[in-house]
Design a protein around this motif. Structure first.
Motif, PDB file in Angstrom:
ATOM      1  N   ALA A 161       0.928  -1.397  -0.059  1.00  0.00           N
ATOM      2  CA  ALA A 161       0.114  -0.386   0.086  1.00  0.00           C
ATOM      3  C   ALA A 161       0.932   1.140   0.085  1.00  0.00           C
ATOM      4  N   PHE A 162       1.635   0.744   0.905  1.00  0.00           N
ATOM      5  CA  PHE A 162       2.934   2.408   0.182  1.00  0.00           C
ATOM      6  C   PHE A 162       3.379   2.813  -0.572  1.00  0.00           C
ATOM      7  N   VAL A 163       3.862   1.348  -0.581  1.00  0.00           N
ATOM      8  CA  VAL A 163       4.913   1.329  -2.519  1.00  0.00           C
ATOM      9  C   VAL A 163       3.501   2.280  -3.725  1.00  0.00           C
ATOM     10  N   GLN A 164       2.074   1.901  -3.307  1.00  0.00           N
ATOM     11  CA  GLN A 164       0.987   2.130  -4.736  1.00  0.00           C
ATOM     12  C   GLN A 164       1.133   3.827  -3.947  1.00  0.00           C
ATOM     13  N   ILE A 165       0.820   4.617  -2.479  1.00  0.00           N
ATOM     14  CA  ILE A 165       0.784   5.894  -2.222  1.00  0.00           C
ATOM     15  C   ILE A 165       2.172   6.334  -2.817  1.00  0.00           C
ATOM     16  N   GLY A 166       3.147   6.031  -2.874  1.00  0.00           N
ATOM     17  CA  GLY A 166       4.247   6.906  -3.284  1.00  0.00           C
ATOM     18  C   GLY A 166       4.390   7.160  -4.514  1.00  0.00           C
ATOM     19  N   LYS A 167       3.873   6.125  -6.129  1.00  0.00           N
ATOM     20  CA  LYS A 167       3.661   5.580  -7.194  1.00  0.00           C
ATOM     21  C   LYS A 167       2.488   6.680  -8.170  1.00  0.00           C
ATOM     22  N   TYR A 168       1.269   6.685  -6.884  1.00  0.00           N
ATOM     23  CA  TYR A 168      -0.038   7.594  -7.603  1.00  0.00           C
ATOM     24  C   TYR A 168       0.390   9.203  -6.535  1.00  0.00           C
ATOM     25  N   LEU A 169       1.190   9.672  -5.645  1.00  0.00           N
ATOM     26  CA  LEU A 169       1.090  10.634  -5.172  1.00  0.00           C
ATOM     27  C   LEU A 169       2.225  11.344  -5.873  1.00  0.00           C
ATOM     28  N   GLU A 170       2.728  11.116  -6.844  1.00  0.00           N
ATOM     29  CA  GLU A 170       4.013  11.905  -7.726  1.00  0.00           C
ATOM     30  C   GLU A 170       3.052  11.767  -9.059  1.00  0.00           C
ATOM     31  N   ARG A 171       2.844  10.731  -9.380  1.00  0.00           N
ATOM     32  CA  ARG A 171       2.038  10.565 -10.803  1.00  0.00           C
ATOM     33  C   ARG A 171       1.233  11.347 -10.575  1.00  0.00           C
ATOM     34  N   ALA A 172       0.866  12.002 -10.024  1.00  0.00           N
ATOM     35  CA  ALA A 172      -0.606  13.151 -10.045  1.00  0.00           C
ATOM     36  C   ALA A 172       0.125  14.509  -9.819  1.00  0.00           C
ATOM     37  N   ASP A 173       1.103  14.329  -8.933  1.00  0.00           N
ATOM     38  CA  ASP A 173       1.405  15.877  -9.078  1.00  0.00           C
ATOM     39  C   ASP A 173       2.823  16.259 -10.387  1.00  0.00           C
ATOM     40  N   PHE A 248      -7.892  10.137 -11.547  1.00  0.00           N
ATOM     41  CA  PHE A 248      -7.531   8.483 -10.904  1.00  0.00           C
ATOM     42  C   PHE A 248      -6.598   8.649  -9.779  1.00  0.00           C
ATOM     43  N   SER A 249      -5.481   8.699  -9.775  1.00  0.00           N
ATOM     44  CA  SER A 249      -3.951   8.733  -9.122  1.00  0.00           C
ATOM     45  C   SER A 249      -4.455   9.143  -7.745  1.00  0.00           C
ATOM     46  N   ILE A 250      -5.251  10.033  -7.511  1.00  0.00           N
ATOM     47  CA  ILE A 250      -5.646  10.846  -6.105  1.00  0.00           C
ATOM     48  C   ILE A 250      -6.349   9.335  -5.738  1.00  0.00           C
ATOM     49  N   CYS A 251      -8.036   9.064  -6.189  1.00  0.00           N
ATOM     50  CA  CYS A 251      -8.495   7.840  -5.800  1.00  0.00           C
ATOM     51  C   CYS A 251      -7.605   6.656  -5.694  1.00  0.00           C
ATOM     52  N   ALA A 252      -6.420   6.396  -6.605  1.00  0.00           N
ATOM     53  CA  ALA A 252      -6.140   5.093  -6.328  1.00  0.00           C
ATOM     54  C   ALA A 252      -4.976   5.486  -5.287  1.00  0.00           C
ATOM     55  N   ALA A 253      -4.298   6.754  -4.483  1.00  0.00           N
ATOM     56  CA  ALA A 253      -3.971   6.903  -3.391  1.00  0.00           C
ATOM     57  C   ALA A 253      -4.444   6.670  -2.413  1.00  0.00           C
ATOM     58  N   GLN A 254      -5.984   7.261  -1.941  1.00  0.00           N
ATOM     59  CA  GLN A 254      -6.882   7.319  -1.174  1.00  0.00           C
ATOM     60  C   GLN A 254      -7.073   5.807  -0.757  1.00  0.00           C
ATOM     61  N   GLU A 255      -7.216   4.723  -1.893  1.00  0.00           N
ATOM     62  CA  GLU A 255      -7.361   3.675  -2.004  1.00  0.00           C
ATOM     63  C   GLU A 255      -6.812   2.652  -1.348  1.00  0.00           C
TER      64      GLU A 255
END
Length: 354
Positions: A161-173, A248-255
Motif C-alpha cells: 500500500a505504501f508503494v502504491q501511495i508513493g507512485k500515485y502521489l508522484e504521478r498526480a503531482d 485516477f491517481s488521487i483515487c488510487a492513492a486514497q484507496e
C-alpha cells in the motif's frame, strides 16, 4: 510494520516514478522537435525551458548552465547529481531506499532496480544525444517491469500500500505540473489563427502534451473529434478510468491509504485520509467549465499544494520520529532509543525534495 520500512518503500516507489516521468517528458520533447522541424524553427529556448519548469527549479538550472538547449537540459535532467530530480539521482535514491530494506522486498525487485542503476552508470551523455529514443525507452520499460514485478512478487500488505501511495502521489503531482506549464504556454502564445488549435504547430504541441502522459491513444478512443484544449483538460484531470489522470491517481492513492488506516467513504481515521478524501470529492464533482471559470493555473496550483500537504501529513503520521512528551525526574531515564552506536536513528527523508 516499522516506520523506517514503510518510509523507504514509499520513497523507493516515488523516486522510480519520478525517473520514469522525467524520461517520458524528455523523450516526447525530442520527438516533438522532430515533428516541428520541417514546419517551424526549433532552436528556441522555449522548447526546452518548460521541461525545467515542470521537473525542477529554473533558478538552480540557471546557476549551472548558460542557456536552454538539448545538451544542457538533457545533462541536467539525466546525469547531474546536483539536481535531486535528475534520472540518475532519482534511481540512485530509489536504490538506496531499497538497499536499506532489502530483506523486506523481493529479490526480483532488487535485481531490477540494481540493473537499471548499473545501466545508468555505464551510459555516457554522448550515447544519449546520439540515440535518445533507445535510452528513454530503456528507462520507461525498466519502470514498467519494476511495477509489474512488484505487483506479482511483493505481498499485497501494508508495504504494498505504501508503494502504491508513493507512485500515485508522484504521478498526480507530475501531471498537474505538466498541464499547468504546457497549458499556460500554449494558451498565452501569440495566436496566428482564429482557433487556438487550427494550426498544425498547435495540434502537434497539444498531441505532445497527451503523449507526455501516454494518453494520446486513450484520448482518441474517448474523443473522436479534433484535439481541443477543453477535452484534453477533462481527460488528463478528471477522467476516472485513465490510469495517468490526476483524478485516477488521487483515487488510487486514497484507496491505498484506506487499506492501511481502515477509513471508509463516510468516516476518516486521521488527517491524511481527511485531506485526500476532501481532494477526491472535489475532483469527483468538478467540471471543465468550473476549472476554466476558476482558472486552470489556480486550480492546478491548489492540487499541487494539496498533494504537498498530504505528503507532509503522511510523514508526520507514519514516518516521523516521535519523542516522549513527558520526561521523568531522572533525565537519564528520559533519553529515547537512539539506534546503533548511540546515535539517533536517521529514518526521516523529510529534507529530500518531495
Amino acid at each position: 510494520m516499522l516506520s523506517r520500512v514503510a518510509e523507504s518503500l514509499f520513497w523507493m516507489s516515488r523516486y522510480f516514478e519520478r525517473a520514469e516521468n522525467t524520461a517520458r517528458f524528455l523523450d516526447v520533447n525530442f520527438n516533438l522537435l522532430l515533428d516541428l522541424d520541417s514546419i517551424t524553427p526549433v532552436d528556441h529556448p522555449n522548447y526546452w525551458k518548460p521541461l525545467i519548469m515542470v521537473m525542477s527549479d529554473p533558478e538552480h538550472f540557471n546557476s549551472l548552465y548558460q542557456e536552454y538547449d538539448a545538451h544542457s537540459v538533457t545533462d541536467y535532467l539525466v546525469f547531474n547529481r546536483k539536481n535531486s530530480n535528475s534520472i540518475l539521482s532519482s534511481i540512485s535514491m530509489a536504490r538506496e531506499n531499497a538497499r536499506s530494506i532489502i530483506e523486506s522486498i523481493s529479490s526480483e525487485m532488487w535485481e531490477q532496480l540494481n540493473n537499471l542503476y548499473h545501466f545508468l552508470q555505464s551510459v555516457s551523455p554522448q550515447q544519449v544525444h546520439s540515440d535518445p529514443y533507445s535510452f528513454y525507452k530503456e528507462i520507461k520499460n525498466a519502470s514498467h517491469l519494476f511495477q509489474g514485478i512488484t505487483d506479482n512478487t511483493f505481498s499485497h500488505n501494508e508495504g504494498w500500500a505504501f508503494v502504491q501511495i508513493g507512485k500515485y502521489l508522484e504521478r498526480a503531482d507530475n501531471a498537474a505540473r505538466l498541464i499547468d506549464v504546457k497549458y499556460h504556454m500554449l494558451t498565452t502564445s501569440p495566436a496566428r489563427h482564429s482557433d487556438l488549435v487550427s494550426g498544425s504547430v498547435d495540434i502537434i504541441q497539444w498531441m505532445a502534451v497527451l503523449k507526455s502522459c501516454s494518453a494520446l491513444e486513450a484520448f482518441r478512443k474517448v474523443y473522436l473529434s479534433k484535439i481541443d484544449p477543453e477535452n484534453i483538460l477533462s481527460f488528463l484531470i478528471l477522467d476516472r478510468s485513465f490510469p495517468r489522470s490526476i483524478a485516477f491517481s488521487i483515487c488510487a492513492a486514497q484507496e491505498a491509504l484506506w487499506r492501511i488506516s481502515g477509513s471508509s467513504p463516510h468516516r476518516y481515521a486521521n488527517n491524511v485520509d481527511r485531506l485526500i478524501g476532501k481532494m477526491e470529492a472535489e475532483m469527483s464533482y468538478a467540471t471543465v467549465e468550473e476549472i476554466l471559470q476558476q482558472g486552470v493555473r489556480p486550480f492546478l496550483e491548489e492540487i499541487e499544494q494539496g498533494l504537498a500537504r498530504i505528503g507532509e501529513q503522511l510523514h508526520l503520521l507514519y514516518f516521523a520520529y516521535h519523542t516522549p512528551k513527558i520526561e521523568p525526574a531522572d533525565i537519564s531515564e528520559a533519553l529515547p532509543f537512539t539506534g546503533l552506536d548511540g546515535r539517533r536513528a536517521n529514518w526521516s527523508q523529510s529534507q529530500q525534495q518531495q
